[in-house]
Design a protein around this motif. Sequence first.
Motif, PDB file in Angstrom:
ATOM      1  N   GLU A 168     -12.507 -33.850 -24.331  1.00 29.73           N
ATOM      2  CA  GLU A 168     -13.791 -33.138 -24.278  1.00 29.73           C
ATOM      3  C   GLU A 168     -14.632 -33.618 -23.104  1.00 29.73           C
ATOM      4  OE1 GLU A 168     -15.498 -33.340 -28.216  1.00 29.73           O
ATOM      5  OE2 GLU A 168     -13.915 -32.048 -29.007  1.00 29.73           O
ATOM      6  N   ASN A 169     -15.636 -32.794 -22.779  1.00 27.55           N
ATOM      7  CA  ASN A 169     -16.504 -33.056 -21.636  1.00 27.55           C
ATOM      8  C   ASN A 169     -17.916 -32.637 -22.013  1.00 27.55           C
ATOM      9  OD1 ASN A 169     -17.828 -32.071 -18.920  1.00 27.55           O
ATOM     10  ND2 ASN A 169     -16.119 -33.372 -18.335  1.00 27.55           N
ATOM     11  N   ALA A 170     -18.914 -33.320 -21.437  1.00 28.80           N
ATOM     12  CA  ALA A 170     -20.308 -32.985 -21.736  1.00 28.80           C
ATOM     13  C   ALA A 170     -20.593 -31.512 -21.436  1.00 28.80           C
ATOM     14  CB  ALA A 170     -21.245 -33.882 -20.926  1.00 28.80           C
ATOM     15  N   ALA A 171     -19.912 -30.973 -20.437  1.00 30.36           N
ATOM     16  CA  ALA A 171     -19.970 -29.521 -20.199  1.00 30.36           C
ATOM     17  C   ALA A 171     -18.877 -28.920 -21.092  1.00 30.36           C
ATOM     18  CB  ALA A 171     -19.719 -29.218 -18.737  1.00 30.36           C
TER      19      ALA A 171
ATOM     20  N   SER B  59     -15.570 -27.151 -20.317  1.00 29.45           N
ATOM     21  CA  SER B  59     -14.606 -27.839 -19.443  1.00 29.45           C
ATOM     22  C   SER B  59     -13.602 -28.661 -20.246  1.00 29.45           C
ATOM     23  CB  SER B  59     -15.338 -28.768 -18.470  1.00 29.45           C
ATOM     24  OG  SER B  59     -16.282 -28.036 -17.736  1.00 29.45           O
ATOM     25  N   SER B  60     -13.759 -28.728 -21.544  1.00 30.24           N
ATOM     26  CA  SER B  60     -12.842 -29.484 -22.406  1.00 30.24           C
ATOM     27  C   SER B  60     -11.504 -28.754 -22.512  1.00 30.24           C
ATOM     28  CB  SER B  60     -13.440 -29.616 -23.808  1.00 30.24           C
ATOM     29  OG  SER B  60     -14.759 -30.122 -23.725  1.00 30.24           O
ATOM     30  N   LEU B  61     -10.503 -29.461 -23.005  1.00 26.72           N
ATOM     31  CA  LEU B  61      -9.209 -28.794 -23.201  1.00 26.72           C
ATOM     32  C   LEU B  61      -8.573 -29.241 -24.511  1.00 26.72           C
ATOM     33  CD1 LEU B  61      -7.503 -26.696 -21.656  1.00 26.72           C
ATOM     34  CD2 LEU B  61      -6.114 -28.579 -20.817  1.00 26.72           C
ATOM     35  N   CYS B  62      -7.944 -28.291 -25.181  1.00 25.53           N
ATOM     36  CA  CYS B  62      -7.271 -28.553 -26.462  1.00 25.53           C
ATOM     37  C   CYS B  62      -6.028 -29.418 -26.258  1.00 25.53           C
ATOM     38  CB  CYS B  62      -6.816 -27.246 -27.097  1.00 25.53           C
ATOM     39  SG  CYS B  62      -8.138 -26.198 -27.687  1.00 25.53           S
TER      40      CYS B  62
END
Length: 159
Positions: free
Chosen positions: A63-66, A69-72
């Motif tokens: 995960e990312n604060a944006a 932009s996260s990915l499973c």
Amino acid sequence: MKQINININIEHCQLDELSDNDRELVERALKATENSYAEYSHFYVGAAIRLANGNIMIGANQENAAFPSSLCAERTAIFAAQANYPDQAITTLAIAARNDNGLLNEPVTPCGACRQVILGVEDRYKTPIRILLYGKCGVYCIASAKDLLPLSFVDASMI
Ligand code: THU
């Protein structure tokens, strides 16, 4: 008017009913939840992939604060597998998840975007990907990504 009925087959197994290879893959997915970075959702997903040559690749959600932009987990594993072994089909994918209370009781199911990506890989290598979804109550074994995404969009849909 005609009705179209779409049926899917799911085998509901206990861990000890799986083949050694499949059980190993589920155990690697369970372990991979420890590599998740789920600072925001606190939902820790692990994925493990078996390639045609027998190699196993793991993934975990990042995960990312944006948030977008996260990915499973599934896609981190799939894209790493394809980047490292582009000539190897994926034969099996196992997924497991836990939250702050521990492992989920019901099998975790992939999101729509991951289903589309898994299907794209099946289509690319012309090899069905068996999908093993872990839950404490048992493992759902699904023969192909097609079962998770009926009426799907693939290369042939554009002809
Ligand atoms: N997530 C996965 O990694 N795989 C899934 O199949 C469902 C959702 C992740 C995305 C996000 O980091 C968190 O779980 C909550 O949605």
